[in-house]
Write an enzyme that holds these catalytic residues in place. Structure first.
Site, PDB file in Angstrom:
ATOM      1  N   GLU A 147       4.214  41.970  29.642  1.00  0.00           N
ATOM      2  CA  GLU A 147       4.180  43.429  29.847  1.00  0.00           C
ATOM      3  C   GLU A 147       5.433  44.092  29.273  1.00  0.00           C
ATOM      4  O   GLU A 147       5.370  45.221  28.793  1.00  0.00           O
ATOM      5  CB  GLU A 147       4.011  43.747  31.340  1.00  0.00           C
ATOM      6  CG  GLU A 147       2.608  43.387  31.838  1.00  0.00           C
ATOM      7  CD  GLU A 147       2.424  43.632  33.319  1.00  0.00           C
ATOM      8  OE1 GLU A 147       3.131  42.964  34.099  1.00  0.00           O
ATOM      9  OE2 GLU A 147       1.594  44.472  33.689  1.00  0.00           O
ATOM     10  N   GLU A 149      -1.959  37.015  36.344  1.00  0.00           N
ATOM     11  CA  GLU A 149      -1.834  37.515  37.727  1.00  0.00           C
ATOM     12  C   GLU A 149      -3.071  37.271  38.578  1.00  0.00           C
ATOM     13  O   GLU A 149      -2.983  37.099  39.793  1.00  0.00           O
ATOM     14  CB  GLU A 149      -1.522  39.010  37.718  1.00  0.00           C
ATOM     15  CG  GLU A 149      -0.093  39.360  37.365  1.00  0.00           C
ATOM     16  CD  GLU A 149       0.201  39.341  35.880  1.00  0.00           C
ATOM     17  OE1 GLU A 149      -0.671  38.938  35.083  1.00  0.00           O
ATOM     18  OE2 GLU A 149       1.324  39.731  35.511  1.00  0.00           O
TER      19      GLU A 149
END
Ligand code: NAD
Length: 695
Positions: free
Chosen positions: A108, A128
């Site tokens: 990210e 995740e």
């Protein structure tokens, strides 16, 4: 370079500023690392000599991801968002230089850079979902903008680690640079960006890749439908999908707000808490208090396996998969040939599915040799016995192994329930070398390995078994010796309740349905049908005293011959289970003979008696020291029996219900639990003291 931890340094090479970050071991994005990024970016931005910035990490990897120990705690400034804004909002091009892995928060951050370069061995991913979460730092909004919606769905919902070459194809990285030359390669790339006057490309500003999905909203329905089975019970996949839908349908900032809202919900929810607990529980299970990490282990360069049946063949595959040669011993050539043929077929099926090449099939098969002589095991470092579940046969084999195997070899048994101490002490002169290695079927697929520690098992034998488990990719948990060890002993406690309830008025399919709805892949009766009702049954000794015996006497042996507790019919090419009138009749007869009258049994009672009996048995296992810690019991049930990981495991689940409730319900059922049932004193005590097993 500064000496603070984490360290950051800005080197100016011509007009390129190289911001190097270092925070061993994996450059996790902890608060201190976020601070280093903010400060480092400020410094680079403010330096007039710097025209472009390379963001690179020291050590074995790029920024490895968020520090998951910080999840669910009050955020500490600067936030990841602030660090990302510093990068994305820079007035000069920022190039991420990726090696090792850029996962989760790491990727990210890289997605906030204007360009990305990587070495071929690097991998990127947003894993995740495996922790019951979603990428909460813009990942769900930026990834689809760069690789397109379908690829983003695939990557995020599978949490896959994508190799750099594939990332290049998808546009996730802009260039590959030679292995070992990341820094120089990234600087050269930065110079090209400057020389060509390329723009400050901010992923957030580019909607081009979203347009296709905007015109085809049905791709979201399709992904939900295609994965319904896999996602069953998990809230995170749905939340991830909703975020990507938001990326498509809303503005970037609105999408980010959706992502934040759903992340906040997930992170506070029991399923994600359970999944994160399970993640740490697996790691903890490798720690044995009196066997330190530096305990010497045997080097396992060659493995012997006795018995090439269902288990032996599958076990052998684990070792061939990691390049360890295996010798398989059988008594008959035909059995050996059959065993090796099954292994080959399994490998060929994997090759057909594209898991590996036909050449790799041959490489693996070349590592397997067969023998009809136990003497072939003389030079093996580890021998695993996987013959029939019969004490006399096992003892005879261990007696021979004792004479044949070299000193220092680890002698393991794959027994499901027999007394490892008896095998070790009665049959060998070296009980310290004997350990249980209980694989689960299919042994090449199932993750769990129960490592059974005998009374005399040496630290070295135990540590060797644990180490080799890791090497072959298993999740290992240690069990002491007792009938059924951790997993099957708890299974037996559940079966006792299931069987009892069938003779009180619940039908097998009612019980299976409740446990399926709870999240297990199947209930106890479907599982028995799958395994085969005749395991451990013999015509000679069968007395027709139980439903199972009567089914076997009628040659209803389970799925394998089309009838067991259920009737099996092939509908549209798939085998379906139907409630059986025959089984219903057997139950009615048995109840009549025992003078029992059927009563209506509710779903709540089915669930509570099955699951709380498991918790109670788990507490006994803990109390007796069979399991080192409650979380090991959960590791066993999640990885070996399909307990839904979003419920943590039986012991974690008991904590979420509250131990006083578990005890009160078990007491309320009283005699219904059966004459063999006793309440665990530990469970009772912990409930009274307000304690919990796993928190
Ligand atoms: P299996 O019947 O499929 O295979 C046993 C094999 O051992 C046969 O091929 C047989 O020829 C061979 N064999 C028997 N005696 C031998 C000897 N003296 N020397 C060499 N080979 C010999 O049985 P399985 O299901 O593979 O079970 C093997 C062991 O694994 C048992 O102890 C069982 O309890 C345990 N286990 C089974 C499962 C399962 O689901 N099947 C799961 C976990 C553990």
């Amino acid at each position: 370079m500064t000496t603070t931890i984490p360290a950051r340094s800005l080197a100016v090479e011509g007009d390129i500023g190289v911001l190097t970050l270092s925070y061993p071991p994996v450059n996790a994005l902890s608060q201190v690392m976020r601070e280093a990024i903010v400060e480092g970016m400020r410094e680079a931005n403010a330096n007039p000599a710097v025209k472009a910035i390379v963001l690179i990490c020291d050590g074995r990897t790029f920024l490895a991801g968020a520090d998951i120990t910080e999840f669910g705690k009050p955020p500490k400034a600067p936030s990841l968002r602030e660090a990302q804004d510093q990068i994305e909002g820079a007035s000069k091009p920022v190039i991420a230089a990726i090696h090792g892995t850029a996962l989760g928060g790491g990727l990210e951050v890289a997605l906030c850079c204007h360009y990305r370069v990587a070495v071929p061995s690097a991998k990127c991913g947003l894993p995740e979902v495996h922790l019951g979460l979603l990428p909460g730092a813009g990942g769900t909004q930026r990834l689809p903008r760069i690789v397109g919606v379908e690829k983003a769905l695939d990557m995020i919902l599978n949490g896959s680690h994508v190799p750099a070459r594939k990332c290049l194809e998808m546009g996730l990285v802009d260039a590959l640079v030679p292995e070992g030359e990341l820094r120089a390669g990234a600087i050269a790339f930065a110079r090209t960006v400057l020389a060509e006057g390329r723009p400050l490309r901010r992923v957030r500003d580019n909607d081009d890749k979203l347009l296709a999905a905007r015109a085809h909203p049905e791709i979201f329905a399709k992904v939900r439908q295609d994965n319904a089975r896999k996602f069953r019970g998990f809230p995170a996949p749905e939340a991830n999908i909703q975020c990507i839908e938001a990326a498509v349908n809303l503005s970037f900032d609105e999408g980010l707000a959706t992502e934040r809202r759903l992340f906040t919900e997930l992170v506070a929810g029991t399923p994600s808490i359970a999944q994160r607990y399970a993640f740490f529980a697996e790691r903890k299970a490798t720690k044995i208090p009196d066997v330190p990490d530096d305990t010497p282990t045997a080097r396992v360069a060659k493995v012997g396996i006795i018995g090439a049946g269902t288990m032996g063949g599958g076990i052998a595959m684990n070792f061939a998969n990691v390049g360890i040669p295996v010798v398989l011993v059988e008594t008959q050539q035909a059995a050996l040939d059959r065993g090796l043929a099954v292994v080959r077929k399994n490998y060929e099926n994997s090759a057909k599915r594209g898991r590996f090449t036909t050449e790799q099939v041959e490489q693996r098969m070349d590592l397997l040799t067969g023998s009809l002589q136990m003497e072939a095991l003389a030079d093996c470092d580890l021998v695993i016995e996987a013959v029939f579940e019969n004490m006399a046969v096992k003892k005879e084999i261990f007696g021979k192994l004792d004479r044949i195997c070299k000193p220092g070899a680890v002698l393991a048994t794959n027994t499901s329930a027999l007394d490892v101490n008896e095998i070790a002490s009665a049959a060998t002169s070296r009980p310290e070398a004997v350990v249980g290695m209980h694989f689960f079927s299919p042994a090449n697929v199932m993750k769990l390995l129960e490592v059974v520690r005998g009374a005399k098992t040496s630290a070295t034998a135990l540590a060797t078994a644990m180490q080799i488990a890791k090497k072959i990719g298993k999740v290992a948990a240690v069990s002491g010796v007792c009938p059924g060890f951790i997993g099957n002993r708890i299974l037996a406690a559940r079966s006792a309740q299931a069987q009892a309830m069938v003779l009180e008025g619940a039908m097998p399919w009612d019980i299976d349905q409740v446990l399926y709805d709870f999240g297990l892949p199947m209930g106890p009766f479907a599982m028995s049908d799958l395994a085969g009702l005749d395991i451990g049954w013999s015509k000679e000794t069968s007395k027709g005293a139980t439903i199972r015996e009567r089914l076997c006497e009628m040659d209803r042996r389970g799925q394998k011959n089309g009838a067991g507790y259920y009737d099996y019919a092939v509908v549209d090419g798939t085998r379906t289970a139907q409630p059986s009138e025959v089984t219903r009749g057997i139950i009615r007869d048995l109840m009549g003979e025992q003078g029992k009258v059927a009563r209506a049994i509710g779903k709540e009672e089915i669930l509570e008696r099955c699951v709380y009996a498991m918790v109670n048995e788990g507490a006994k296992i803990l109390d007796e020291g069979i399991a080192i810690r409650a979380s090991d019991i959960d590791v066993v049930w999640v990885n070996g029996y399909g307990w839904p990981v979003y419920r943590g495991g039986p012991m974690f689940y008991a904590d979420t219900v509250g131990l006083p409730t578990v005890v009160a319900r078990l007491q309320a059922y009283g005699d219904r639990m059966g004459p063999g049932f006793t309440l665990s004193p530990l469970l009772e005590r912990m409930a009274a003291e307000g304690k919990s097993f796993t928190r």
